[in-house]
Design a protein around this motif. Structure first.
Motif, PDB file in Angstrom:
ATOM      1  N   SER A  57      -2.419   1.002   1.815  1.00 44.52           N
ATOM      2  CA  SER A  57      -2.007   0.544   0.480  1.00 44.52           C
ATOM      3  C   SER A  57      -0.499   0.672   0.322  1.00 44.52           C
ATOM      4  O   SER A  57       0.163  -0.221  -0.217  1.00 44.52           O
ATOM      5  CB  SER A  57      -2.712   1.353  -0.600  1.00 44.52           C
ATOM      6  OG  SER A  57      -4.090   1.159  -0.545  1.00 44.52           O
ATOM      7  N   CYS A  58       0.037   1.774   0.788  1.00 45.55           N
ATOM      8  CA  CYS A  58       1.485   1.979   0.762  1.00 45.55           C
ATOM      9  C   CYS A  58       2.179   0.886   1.563  1.00 45.55           C
ATOM     10  O   CYS A  58       3.195   0.337   1.133  1.00 45.55           O
ATOM     11  CB  CYS A  58       1.812   3.357   1.340  1.00 45.55           C
ATOM     12  SG  CYS A  58       3.570   3.662   1.624  1.00 45.55           S
ATOM     13  N   SER A  59       1.606   0.546   2.707  1.00 45.78           N
ATOM     14  CA  SER A  59       2.206  -0.445   3.589  1.00 45.78           C
ATOM     15  C   SER A  59       2.306  -1.818   2.922  1.00 45.78           C
ATOM     16  O   SER A  59       3.368  -2.440   2.937  1.00 45.78           O
ATOM     17  CB  SER A  59       1.389  -0.542   4.876  1.00 45.78           C
ATOM     18  OG  SER A  59       1.946  -1.475   5.756  1.00 45.78           O
ATOM     19  N   ILE A  60       1.235  -2.290   2.307  1.00 46.12           N
ATOM     20  CA  ILE A  60       1.292  -3.616   1.677  1.00 46.12           C
ATOM     21  C   ILE A  60       2.193  -3.582   0.448  1.00 46.12           C
ATOM     22  O   ILE A  60       2.884  -4.557   0.158  1.00 46.12           O
ATOM     23  CB  ILE A  60      -0.110  -4.182   1.343  1.00 46.12           C
ATOM     24  CG1 ILE A  60      -0.021  -5.652   0.903  1.00 46.12           C
ATOM     25  CG2 ILE A  60      -0.809  -3.348   0.294  1.00 46.12           C
ATOM     26  CD1 ILE A  60       0.568  -6.602   1.890  1.00 46.12           C
ATOM     27  N   ASP A  61       2.239  -2.465  -0.258  1.00 39.47           N
ATOM     28  CA  ASP A  61       3.155  -2.358  -1.392  1.00 39.47           C
ATOM     29  C   ASP A  61       4.607  -2.445  -0.926  1.00 39.47           C
ATOM     30  O   ASP A  61       5.445  -3.092  -1.560  1.00 39.47           O
ATOM     31  CB  ASP A  61       2.927  -1.054  -2.157  1.00 39.47           C
ATOM     32  CG  ASP A  61       1.624  -1.041  -2.922  1.00 39.47           C
ATOM     33  OD1 ASP A  61       1.028  -2.125  -3.132  1.00 39.47           O
ATOM     34  OD2 ASP A  61       1.181   0.056  -3.320  1.00 39.47           O
ATOM     35  N   ARG A  62       4.907  -1.813   0.194  1.00 41.17           N
ATOM     36  CA  ARG A  62       6.270  -1.848   0.745  1.00 41.17           C
ATOM     37  C   ARG A  62       6.611  -3.263   1.214  1.00 41.17           C
ATOM     38  O   ARG A  62       7.688  -3.775   0.946  1.00 41.17           O
ATOM     39  CB  ARG A  62       6.385  -0.849   1.903  1.00 41.17           C
ATOM     40  CG  ARG A  62       7.714  -0.830   2.605  1.00 41.17           C
ATOM     41  CD  ARG A  62       8.887  -0.539   1.743  1.00 41.17           C
ATOM     42  NE  ARG A  62       8.715   0.666   0.963  1.00 41.17           N
ATOM     43  CZ  ARG A  62       9.556   1.082   0.022  1.00 41.17           C
ATOM     44  NH1 ARG A  62      10.637   0.366  -0.241  1.00 41.17           N
ATOM     45  NH2 ARG A  62       9.341   2.171  -0.651  1.00 41.17           N
ATOM     46  N   ILE A  63       5.669  -3.908   1.900  1.00 42.96           N
ATOM     47  CA  ILE A  63       5.896  -5.284   2.349  1.00 42.96           C
ATOM     48  C   ILE A  63       6.140  -6.189   1.153  1.00 42.96           C
ATOM     49  O   ILE A  63       7.048  -7.022   1.156  1.00 42.96           O
ATOM     50  CB  ILE A  63       4.706  -5.784   3.200  1.00 42.96           C
ATOM     51  CG1 ILE A  63       4.674  -5.036   4.533  1.00 42.96           C
ATOM     52  CG2 ILE A  63       4.784  -7.295   3.425  1.00 42.96           C
ATOM     53  CD1 ILE A  63       3.407  -5.235   5.333  1.00 42.96           C
ATOM     54  N   ALA A  64       5.340  -6.016   0.103  1.00 42.18           N
ATOM     55  CA  ALA A  64       5.487  -6.838  -1.103  1.00 42.18           C
ATOM     56  C   ALA A  64       6.834  -6.622  -1.784  1.00 42.18           C
ATOM     57  O   ALA A  64       7.369  -7.534  -2.404  1.00 42.18           O
ATOM     58  CB  ALA A  64       4.349  -6.543  -2.081  1.00 42.18           C
ATOM     59  N   SER A  65       7.385  -5.424  -1.661  1.00 38.54           N
ATOM     60  CA  SER A  65       8.687  -5.165  -2.280  1.00 38.54           C
ATOM     61  C   SER A  65       9.834  -5.789  -1.484  1.00 38.54           C
ATOM     62  O   SER A  65      10.923  -5.988  -2.013  1.00 38.54           O
ATOM     63  CB  SER A  65       8.918  -3.665  -2.438  1.00 38.54           C
ATOM     64  OG  SER A  65       9.181  -3.057  -1.186  1.00 38.54           O
ATOM     65  N   ILE A  66       9.585  -6.118  -0.224  1.00 39.59           N
ATOM     66  CA  ILE A  66      10.614  -6.681   0.650  1.00 39.59           C
ATOM     67  C   ILE A  66      10.499  -8.198   0.746  1.00 39.59           C
ATOM     68  O   ILE A  66      11.501  -8.910   0.709  1.00 39.59           O
ATOM     69  CB  ILE A  66      10.504  -6.073   2.068  1.00 39.59           C
ATOM     70  CG1 ILE A  66      10.754  -4.571   2.020  1.00 39.59           C
ATOM     71  CG2 ILE A  66      11.450  -6.765   3.041  1.00 39.59           C
ATOM     72  CD1 ILE A  66      10.412  -3.848   3.308  1.00 39.59           C
TER      73      ILE A  66
END
Length: 117
Positions: A57-66
């Motif tokens: 979940s953290c990973s997709i949130d980080r990708i979405a922020s970039i």
């Protein structure tokens, strides 16, 4: 300065979304289904544990922020088309433009892996 003040008053008076909501919407432009799909795939590859749910979940949130959602979809499309064999799909394996989409996604994934895993 005066323009921002007028826009703020206008948004309060008439219920128009504020500038902060616009930023929040921009940062949360990935549909829930896309986020869930990423998390399911990530967990399938890394383990079906609560800890992995949190990391994925953290990973997709980080990708979405970039990466904006449109670019994410373009990169995912190129990657899926590259896996298909045949002459017709060879055009997706070579052009630099296609590789740029994938490179942007790979960079976002690398940053997410460093921060989340």
């Amino acid at each position: 300065m005066k323009t921002f003040l007028i826009a703020g008053v206008f948004s309060i008076a008439f219920g128009v979304p504020s500038i902060a909501q616009t930023v929040a919407e921009r940062l949360n432009d990935y549909p829930t289904e896309a986020r869930a799909d990423y998390v399911f795939g990530c967990m399938a590859a890394n383990g079906q544990t609560r800890i992995m749910l949190s990391k994925c979940s953290c990973s997709i949130d980080r990708i979405a922020s970039i990466l904006p959602y449109e670019k994410y979809v373009e990169a995912e499309t190129v990657l899926s088309l590259q896996q298909v064999g045949g002459e017709r799909m060879s055009m997706f394996k070579g052009p630099q433009m296609n590789q740029a989409f994938v490179a942007d996604l790979r960079r976002a994934q690398a940053e997410a892996e460093i921060l989340c895993f």
